[in-house]
Design an enzyme around this catalytic site. Structure first.
Site, short mmCIF file in Angstrom:
data_model
loop_
_atom_site.label_atom_id
_atom_site.label_comp_id
_atom_site.label_asym_id
_atom_site.label_seq_id
_atom_site.Cartn_x
_atom_site.Cartn_y
_atom_site.Cartn_z
N LYS A 35 -8.19 -10.70 -0.32
CA LYS A 35 -6.88 -10.29 -1.29
C LYS A 35 -5.64 -10.85 -0.86
O LYS A 35 -5.61 -11.33 0.54
CB LYS A 35 -6.82 -8.68 -1.58
N ARG A 137 -5.62 7.84 -1.70
CA ARG A 137 -4.94 6.78 -2.56
C ARG A 137 -5.82 6.42 -3.90
O ARG A 137 -5.34 6.93 -4.85
CB ARG A 137 -5.17 5.35 -1.40
N TYR A 263 25.99 -15.05 9.68
CA TYR A 263 26.36 -14.11 8.74
C TYR A 263 26.95 -12.80 9.36
O TYR A 263 26.21 -12.30 10.22
CB TYR A 263 25.48 -13.64 7.72
N MET A 311 18.62 -16.74 4.88
CA MET A 311 17.19 -17.03 3.97
C MET A 311 16.50 -18.31 4.12
O MET A 311 15.35 -18.22 4.28
CB MET A 311 18.02 -17.54 2.20
C1 LIG Z 1 -7.67 -4.28 2.16
C2 LIG Z 1 -8.67 -3.45 2.02
C3 LIG Z 1 -9.72 -3.60 3.07
C4 LIG Z 1 -9.44 -4.38 4.44
O1 LIG Z 1 -8.99 -3.64 5.18
P1 LIG Z 1 -8.54 -4.17 6.69
O2 LIG Z 1 -7.98 -3.11 7.40
O3 LIG Z 1 -7.81 -5.42 6.59
O4 LIG Z 1 -9.92 -4.69 7.35
C5 LIG Z 1 -10.92 -3.19 3.00
N1 LIG Z 1 -11.17 -1.89 1.85
C6 LIG Z 1 -10.12 -1.96 0.78
C7 LIG Z 1 -10.32 -0.94 -0.24
C8 LIG Z 1 -8.87 -2.64 1.13
O5 LIG Z 1 -7.92 -2.24 0.20
#
Ligand SMILES: *Cc1c(COP(=O)(O)O)cnc(C)c1O
Length: 385
Positions: A35, A137, A263, A311
């Site tokens: 991701k 979550r 800055y 920036m």
């Molecule tokens: C991002 C994510 C992972 C990967 O977690 P890491 O700590 O980067 O290995 C695995 N499962 C879910 C549901 C995630 O959102």
């Protein structure tokens, strides 16, 4: 022409990390979480390299990422299409896109599950269902899940389904929530496999892989560890760093004691100084919060950041370094300055250091897979896990 702002990504290190995790997992399948553009490193080269290692299961967060990944994996011949799970599931009306692009949604709530079950494809298309085991979550509440198993037993029996949950504290082996989550997940998996023996289960992220085989189940979902972050903070990192980031020096200037830098005139020079202005700023993911603690070095000498992050540029004090010149590089990520260390220096985590790297930063790759045909024959044949 201005100096090119670039990072070097070592895909051989990435591949080695995947193999270390895969070996540790034994009979459990080692997937890969790609991701957020493979944590900022570039989803295409990363995914192709992992496919060449024999990785067959990928996880992305969004549907768009899934479509992008499926499209680029279509270029790979000679292997069965890898499985792609979309962690944030399926919005209403998007069901057909999952079928069209051969993606599997991770169902994250009861309303989403009911909608999916009622859709045209819901009774046969493979999917994952996530249960909340304590992180609060995403995922069905335990009771929603248990009720669904009873109420929709026929669906759970017939659909190729994977049960999922996510650990809140996998990077802290001593945390009491780990075992609590593991036991609840185990119970969820047992009830499902009673109905559907071919159902799969996925629990461990990077840290979870190091909590022991009780946490492995059928498919693991490492992200961070693949990209070199330490899955067991506080212990020696078994992963190889993957990213090298050097900032090109745009200009070297001399300034006198008492003058200011940057800055807000945030820094006043305590001595006559040699300053190196380097390319890279908060627009490139070098967070403003990196001031003043960012770790940077040139020729093995640590150089302090002078003044706020702008920036597009930063200023370092290179008075202690011999003959810094335009075009030299100031390193902020390498084998010693890991993303974990850099993150800790300015009160964030390695994850954020990597995923913050901006679009202007050119990604260069070592060990990229350019010709999938060659790779399939050479590497794929030998690692057919
Ligand atoms: C991002 C994510 C992972 C990967 O977690 P890491 O700590 O980067 O290995 C695995 N499962 C879910 C549901 C995630 O959102």
């Amino acid at each position: 022409m201005s100096a090119q702002l670039s990072v070097t990504i070592d895909l051989n290190a990435l591949a080695a990390n995947w193999r270390v995790l895969s070996e540790r997992l034994g009979t459990t399948t080692c997937g890969a979480v790609v991701k957020a553009n493979a944590y900022g490193l570039g989803i295409a080269p990363v995914a192709l390299k992992l496919v060449a290692q024999g990785c067959t299961v990928f996880f992305v967060a969004h549907l768009n990422e899934g479509i992008e990944l499926r499209t680029l994996l279509k270029a790979v011949n000679d292997i069965p299409p890898p499985i792609i799970y979309v962690l944030q599931g399926c919005e209403a009306g998007c069901e057909w896109l999952f079928v069209e692009h051969n993606l599997r949604p991770v169902i994250i709530s009861l309303p989403m599950l009911l909608r999916w079950q009622g859709s045209v494809h819901g009774d046969h298309w493979p999917c994952a269902v996530k249960v909340n085991t304590g992180m609060n979550r995403l995922g069905l509440a335990y009771q929603e899940y248990a009720d669904s198993l009873v109420r929709h037993a026929q669906w759970w029996r017939q659909v190729p389904v994977m049960l999922m949950s996510h650990l809140a504290c996998a990077d802290d082996p001593c945390h009491k929530l780990n075992l609590r989550q593991q036991m609840l997940f185990e119970q969820c998996v047992t009830s499902l496999k009673h109905l559907n023996p071919s159902a799969l289960a996925s629990f461990a992220n990077s840290g979870g892989i190091f909590l022991g085989s009780d946490y492995h189940f059928d498919i693991a979902r490492p992200g961070a560890a693949l990209y070199g972050l330490n899955p067991v903070p506080g212990q020696r990192n078994r992963m190889q760093p993957v990213v090298h980031w050097g900032l090109p020096v745009l200009q070297v200037r001399h300034a006198l004691k008492g003058e200011y830098v940057g800055y807000g005139a945030q820094t006043q020079l305590a001595r006559d100084s040699v300053l190196a202005v380097a390319a890279g700023g908060y627009a490139d993911g070098i967070l403003r919060a990196a001031f003043p603690n960012i770790i940077a070095s040139i020729c093995g000498v640590t150089v302090p950041l002078m003044g706020r992050v702008s920036m597009d540029s930063l200023v370092f004090d290179v008075t202690e370094v011999d003959a810094v010149a335009e075009g030299d590089e100031i390193t902020i990520l390498n084998q010693q300055i890991t993303a974990d260390l850099q993150g800790a220096a300015y009160h964030t985590v390695g994850y954020e250091v990597l995923t913050s790297m901006g679009d202007r930063v050119c990604r260069r790759y070592k060990g990229a897979v350019n010709d999938m045909h060659t790779v399939n024959r050479a590497e794929g044949a030998r690692n057919g896990k």
